[in-house]
Design an enzyme around this catalytic site. Structure first.
Site, short mmCIF file in Angstrom:
data_model
loop_
_atom_site.label_atom_id
_atom_site.label_comp_id
_atom_site.label_asym_id
_atom_site.label_seq_id
_atom_site.Cartn_x
_atom_site.Cartn_y
_atom_site.Cartn_z
N GLU A 1 0.83 -1.20 0.00
CA GLU A 1 0.00 0.00 0.00
C GLU A 1 0.86 1.24 0.00
O GLU A 1 1.98 1.23 0.53
CB GLU A 1 -0.84 0.06 1.29
CG GLU A 1 -1.90 -0.99 1.41
CD GLU A 1 -2.62 -0.88 2.75
OE1 GLU A 1 -3.48 -1.72 2.98
OE2 GLU A 1 -2.32 0.03 3.55
N CYS B 1 3.18 8.34 1.73
CA CYS B 1 3.60 7.35 2.72
C CYS B 1 3.88 6.05 1.97
O CYS B 1 3.00 5.51 1.30
CB CYS B 1 2.48 7.16 3.75
SG CYS B 1 2.86 5.89 4.96
N CYS C 1 5.11 -7.60 7.24
CA CYS C 1 6.08 -7.04 8.19
C CYS C 1 6.42 -8.08 9.25
O CYS C 1 5.52 -8.70 9.83
CB CYS C 1 5.50 -5.79 8.86
SG CYS C 1 6.69 -5.04 10.00
N CYS D 1 -1.37 -3.81 14.64
CA CYS D 1 -1.17 -3.40 13.24
C CYS D 1 -1.55 -4.52 12.27
O CYS D 1 -1.06 -5.64 12.37
CB CYS D 1 0.29 -3.02 13.05
SG CYS D 1 0.70 -2.69 11.33
N CYS E 1 -2.73 1.54 8.68
CA CYS E 1 -1.70 0.87 7.91
C CYS E 1 -2.03 -0.60 7.69
O CYS E 1 -2.29 -1.33 8.63
CB CYS E 1 -0.39 1.02 8.68
SG CYS E 1 0.91 -0.02 8.12
S1 SF4 Z 1 3.37 -0.97 13.05
FE1 SF4 Z 1 2.95 -2.57 11.52
S2 SF4 Z 1 4.28 -2.08 9.77
FE2 SF4 Z 1 5.04 -0.91 11.54
S3 SF4 Z 1 6.62 -2.23 12.46
FE3 SF4 Z 1 4.70 -2.72 13.53
S4 SF4 Z 1 3.83 -4.47 12.37
FE4 SF4 Z 1 5.41 -3.51 11.09
#
Ligand code: SF4
Length: 344
Positions: free
Chosen positions: A92, A105, A112, A119, A332
């Site tokens: 994204e 962004c 991740c 998240c 996110c």
């Molecule tokens: S907030 Fe989401 S994208 Fe950012 S480090 Fe944590 S898991 Fe990864």
């Protein structure tokens, strides 16, 4: 991926490439102008080049492989793009217009590995790193969507960019070099979840990029309830790396703090965060949580205001992130998660 990406290949290398094919060096300059001045990477659109040169580029460089496959807008102009990569994976990016400034962004990884509990991006863990050419294509797709270059770039999309350091550093070089896209490093922010080895390498670049640390808690005990053990570093080590960054890059570091009701929004948390920011000369940016429908809640407006006042009372410079894109699937990773898990 044995062929190089065209975007990310420097003008000097393009001139050498031209000469190595018995072409005049200025052909390399022409190609670089298409890529870095006009943002065009499709050889068929480079209409001042002879057809055989365009074909040669098509044969020797990777064809642009990223496409916008879904968009989600909100009333304030913020737009999130779902991008599909050459291998079918998705990432994204977000275009954020505010007060005549445009911010992109960008994502640095597919998925991740940090897997912060609040998240959506970390839900499936890391699928793979993005190549520098893919991150730069992401940038160019944003430019083409917006019809202009951004004023600011933030690497706060999907992924922990400092875990993909080599490709991120190559991307930053192309974005900020006068021969590349020529952006001021001060207008480029790299966000990290506090991955200390990457922060140390980033400091060693000694460039004026902006560093933002997603701290989310001022103490190790609270942090351990938000960020899994495998990639979580002690707060003391993170702050020591922030000190190094200030010394090496000469830039104040920002502490990003997602406010989660009942987890990290109490007065003792606020006082500890304020003290930490003052001691390490950091700014604080509070981010009221955007619900993903899970276990976490956004604190009330009153609680957010009181938290901000307590941090400020400690002597820290503190801001609350202005909410943008709230009506879209804004947090996110949510657009990508919805595409991957349509039933969830
Ligand atoms: S907030 Fe989401 S994208 Fe950012 S480090 Fe944590 S898991 Fe990864």
């Amino acid at each position: 991926m044995s062929r190089p990406f065209l975007v990310g290949t420097s003008p000097a290398v393009l001139r050498e490439w031209a000469k190595s094919h018995d072409l005049p060096a200025f052909r390399g300059t022409q190609i670089a102008d298409w890529v870095y001045k006009k943002g065009i990477v499709e050889p068929e659109r480079m209409n001042n080049l002879p057809l055989p040169v365009r074909e040669l580029i098509g044969n020797e460089f990777l064809a642009p492989g990223t496409a916008v496959t879904e968009t989600a807008g909100s009333g304030d102009g913020t737009e999130k793009l779902l991008l599909t990569l050459q291998d079918g994976e998705t990432i994204e990016m977000v275009l954020i217009p505010a007060e005549e400034r445009l911010t992109f962004c960008l994502s640095t990884q597919v998925g991740c590995p940090v897997q912060c509990r609040f998240c959506a991006s970390g839900r499936d863990g890391l699928i793979r790193n993005l190549a520098a050419g893919e991150i730069l294509e992401e940038f160019l797709l944003g430019c083409s969507r917006a019809g202009r270059r951004p004023d600011n770039l933030v690497f706060m999309g999907i992924g922990e960019g400092l875990l993909n350091f080599r490709e991120l550093a190559a991307t930053l070089e192309v974005l900020s070099s006068p021969e590349g896209f020529g952006m001021s490093p001060r207008r480029i922010t790299v966000s990290t979840s506090g991955y200390v080895p990457g922060m140390l390498k980033f400091a060693e670049l000694e460039r004026e990029f902006t560093l933002a640390i997603s701290l989310h808690a001022p103490d190790d005990e609270t942090r351990s309830r938000l960020i899994p053990d495998k990639l979580r570093y002690p707060v003391a080590e993170i702050m020591a790396a922030a000190d190094l960054y200030l010394r090496k890059a000469g830039r104040m570091v920002t502490l990003e703090y997602t406010l989660l009701e009942g987890f990290n929004d109490t007065p003792p948390h606020a006082r500890a965060l304020g003290a930490l920011a003052v001691r390490h000369r950091c700014k604080v940016n509070l981010i009221p949580y955007n619900s993903t429908g899970g276990e976490f809640r956004r604190p009330s407006r009153q609680a957010i205001r009181e938290f901000e006042e307590t941090v400020a009372a400690a002597g820290a410079h503190v801001t609350v992130r202005v909410e943008r894109g709230a009506k879209s699937v804004a947090a996110c990773g949510q657009l990508r998660t919805r595409a991957k898990h349509p039933d969830s």
